[in-house]
Design a protein around this motif. Structure first.
Motif, PDB file in Angstrom:
ATOM      1  N   LEU A  17       6.403   6.670 -43.740  1.00 57.25           N
ATOM      2  CA  LEU A  17       5.594   7.553 -42.905  1.00 57.25           C
ATOM      3  C   LEU A  17       6.221   7.591 -41.519  1.00 57.25           C
ATOM      4  O   LEU A  17       6.750   6.596 -41.034  1.00 57.25           O
ATOM      5  N   PHE A  18       6.179   8.763 -40.921  1.00 58.87           N
ATOM      6  CA  PHE A  18       6.723   8.960 -39.580  1.00 58.87           C
ATOM      7  C   PHE A  18       5.599   8.910 -38.554  1.00 58.87           C
ATOM      8  O   PHE A  18       4.451   9.258 -38.836  1.00 58.87           O
ATOM      9  N   SER A  19       5.943   8.496 -37.332  1.00 60.03           N
ATOM     10  CA  SER A  19       4.999   8.552 -36.217  1.00 60.03           C
ATOM     11  C   SER A  19       5.785   8.767 -34.935  1.00 60.03           C
ATOM     12  O   SER A  19       6.961   8.418 -34.848  1.00 60.03           O
ATOM     13  N   ALA A  71       6.848  15.160 -33.270  1.00 58.11           N
ATOM     14  CA  ALA A  71       5.955  15.016 -34.424  1.00 58.11           C
ATOM     15  C   ALA A  71       5.755  16.362 -35.119  1.00 58.11           C
ATOM     16  O   ALA A  71       5.828  16.459 -36.360  1.00 58.11           O
ATOM     17  N   GLN A  72       5.513  17.396 -34.339  1.00 57.37           N
ATOM     18  CA  GLN A  72       5.322  18.722 -34.914  1.00 57.37           C
ATOM     19  C   GLN A  72       6.570  19.215 -35.632  1.00 57.37           C
ATOM     20  O   GLN A  72       6.501  19.779 -36.738  1.00 57.37           O
ATOM     21  N   LEU A  73       7.726  18.977 -35.022  1.00 60.00           N
ATOM     22  CA  LEU A  73       8.980  19.438 -35.608  1.00 60.00           C
ATOM     23  C   LEU A  73       9.317  18.679 -36.885  1.00 60.00           C
ATOM     24  O   LEU A  73       9.794  19.279 -37.858  1.00 60.00           O
ATOM     25  N   MET A  74       9.045  17.374 -36.899  1.00 63.31           N
ATOM     26  CA  MET A  74       9.308  16.602 -38.121  1.00 63.31           C
ATOM     27  C   MET A  74       8.456  17.129 -39.275  1.00 63.31           C
ATOM     28  O   MET A  74       8.902  17.165 -40.423  1.00 63.31           O
ATOM     29  N   VAL A 122       3.344  12.600 -41.489  1.00 64.48           N
ATOM     30  CA  VAL A 122       3.688  12.443 -40.078  1.00 64.48           C
ATOM     31  C   VAL A 122       2.406  12.149 -39.300  1.00 64.48           C
ATOM     32  O   VAL A 122       1.420  12.886 -39.419  1.00 64.48           O
ATOM     33  N   TYR A 123       2.423  11.070 -38.500  1.00 64.24           N
ATOM     34  CA  TYR A 123       1.272  10.670 -37.697  1.00 64.24           C
ATOM     35  C   TYR A 123       1.599  10.865 -36.214  1.00 64.24           C
ATOM     36  O   TYR A 123       2.739  10.687 -35.793  1.00 64.24           O
ATOM     37  N   PHE A 124       0.567  11.189 -35.450  1.00 60.20           N
ATOM     38  CA  PHE A 124       0.736  11.309 -34.007  1.00 60.20           C
ATOM     39  C   PHE A 124       0.269  10.024 -33.334  1.00 60.20           C
ATOM     40  O   PHE A 124      -0.856   9.555 -33.549  1.00 60.20           O
TER      41      PHE A 124
END
Length: 377
Positions: free
Chosen positions: A215-217, A224-227, A236-238
């Motif tokens: 998971l990405f953060s 984050a939006q671009l990923m 994807v987490y903010f």
């Protein structure tokens, strides 16, 4: 019955006390996929592996093993953690490496020198710190504290700095990776630069991740939006401070803004500073109503009582430094009870509910009552 038996408020690692001898002279993913990524249960995530290095803390557990290294990740894997969290940056020649700070410091001839990590070539980056090659000595690492002090970056169990590829190749394959996309708060990034950085990271992940949960953060809203736009395989987490700090970018200043960003961009979850959750508990049902997952980070997550309270509040998981202590506490406090075949069904249900609830002593109840006002201040 589970018993609370770990840290109290006084045991929360203190980050502003210098230990002796450390001062240096001189200057297709969706919400369901996100839930599956966390295993559908309360998750414990190792912060930078088995815990960050808080060099100014008197708590030696926070200088046990070098953070963000293969050794630290595998040390965390010996405990029931679902993921390790680590920080990924990309070198000047396009190699994703694992390192938290924006600048890397060393001491040469009695003077401190610094380099921006992303300005280094890979061959330069790996010359810092301990070396895996026998007989080779790397540049001694020094770390800059928030108050400007420079501390020798020494820990009890050393390991070399590593690349993202090495982490995939050398870390226990059962361990998930929470890849924090690390950017400098003081820099502005154009979309072309963000794209180049994220694509370099994705190239390694698509080639080496295999079946490992990812998971990405990121604290960087645009990243984050671009990923999320560049791939749909991994959630994807903010990342947000939850209003505990204020930034020029209003998207970073509250849980409400974090929810708005996630819903507008198709992100799958929020990672908030734990204090933000305790100060604004009404945000949790809003987050859950929108089918977002919620993780937290911060030193409060090294207090088992605070972790258990978050579980009761609906938080999906916690990022922690004291991996052995918190995984033990979570397994005792949140584990499902074994059924008792000799008890009637109704009594079974009641016993199960009672067994899943910790047996708070008067002292512990008093602690919890004191904890809430402290957090709200």
């Amino acid at each position: 019955m589970a018993q609370l038996k770990a840290a109290r408020v006084a045991d929360v690692p203190t980050l502003d006390v210098v230990a002796p001898g450390l001062v240096v002279a001189a200057g297709g993913a969706d919400a369901a996929a996100a839930a599956r990524a966390l295993g559908g249960r309360f998750s414990v995530v190792g912060h930078r592996g088995k815990g960050m290095n808080a060099l100014a803390s008197p708590d030696r557990r926070l200088q046990e093993v070098r953070e963000n290294t293969v050794r630290s990740f595998n040390a965390a894997a010996r405990f029931p953690v679902d993921y390790v969290e680590f920080d990924v940056q990309v070198t000047k020649d396009g190699c994703p490496i694992i390192f938290h700070d924006n600048f890397i410091y060393t001491e040469e001839d009695g003077k401190i020198s610094q380099k921006r990590v992303t300005d280094l070539q890979l061959e330069d980056f790996v010359q810092y710190g301990p070396q895996n090659e026998q007989g080779k000595i790397g540049k001694p690492l020094v770390r800059k504290m928030k108050d400007g002090r420079m501390l020798n970056w020494n820990v009890q169990s050393e390991d070399a700095l590593c690349t993202l590829q090495e982490a995939f190749e050398k870390v226990n394959p059962r361990l998930g990776f929470n890849v924090e996309l690390k950017f400098d708060d003081d820099l502005e990034y154009k979309e072309e630069e963000l794209t180049r950085i994220l694509q370099a990271i994705l190239k390694v992940i698509f080639e080496y991740a295999k079946d490992r949960p990812i998971l990405f953060s990121s604290f960087q809203p645009d990243a984050a939006q671009l990923m999320r736009k560049l791939q749909s395989k991994y959630p994807v987490y903010f990342l947000t401070n939850g209003g505990t700090e204020i930034y020029t970018d209003v998207r970073r200043n509250s849980l409400e803004e974090a929810i708005k960003l996630c819903l507008g961009s198709g992100l799958q979850g929020i990672v908030s500073e734990a204090r933000g959750i305790f100060r604004h508990p009404a945000a949790i049902p809003k987050i859950k109503e929108t089918n977002l997952s919620l993780l937290t980070y911060g030193t409060l997550n090294n207090v088992p009582e605070a972790v258990y309270m978050q579980h009761l509040m609906g938080v999906n998981g916690v990022i922690v430094d004291l991996v052995p202590e918190i995984t033990e506490a979570v397994s005792e406090l949140i584990a499902l009870p074994e059924p008792d075949p000799e008890v009637e069904n109704l009594n079974n249900n009641r016993a199960a509910k009672g067994a899943a609830t910790p047996n708070f002593s008067q002292r512990e109840i008093s602690f919890l009552l004191r904890l809430i006002p402290e957090l709200v201040q």
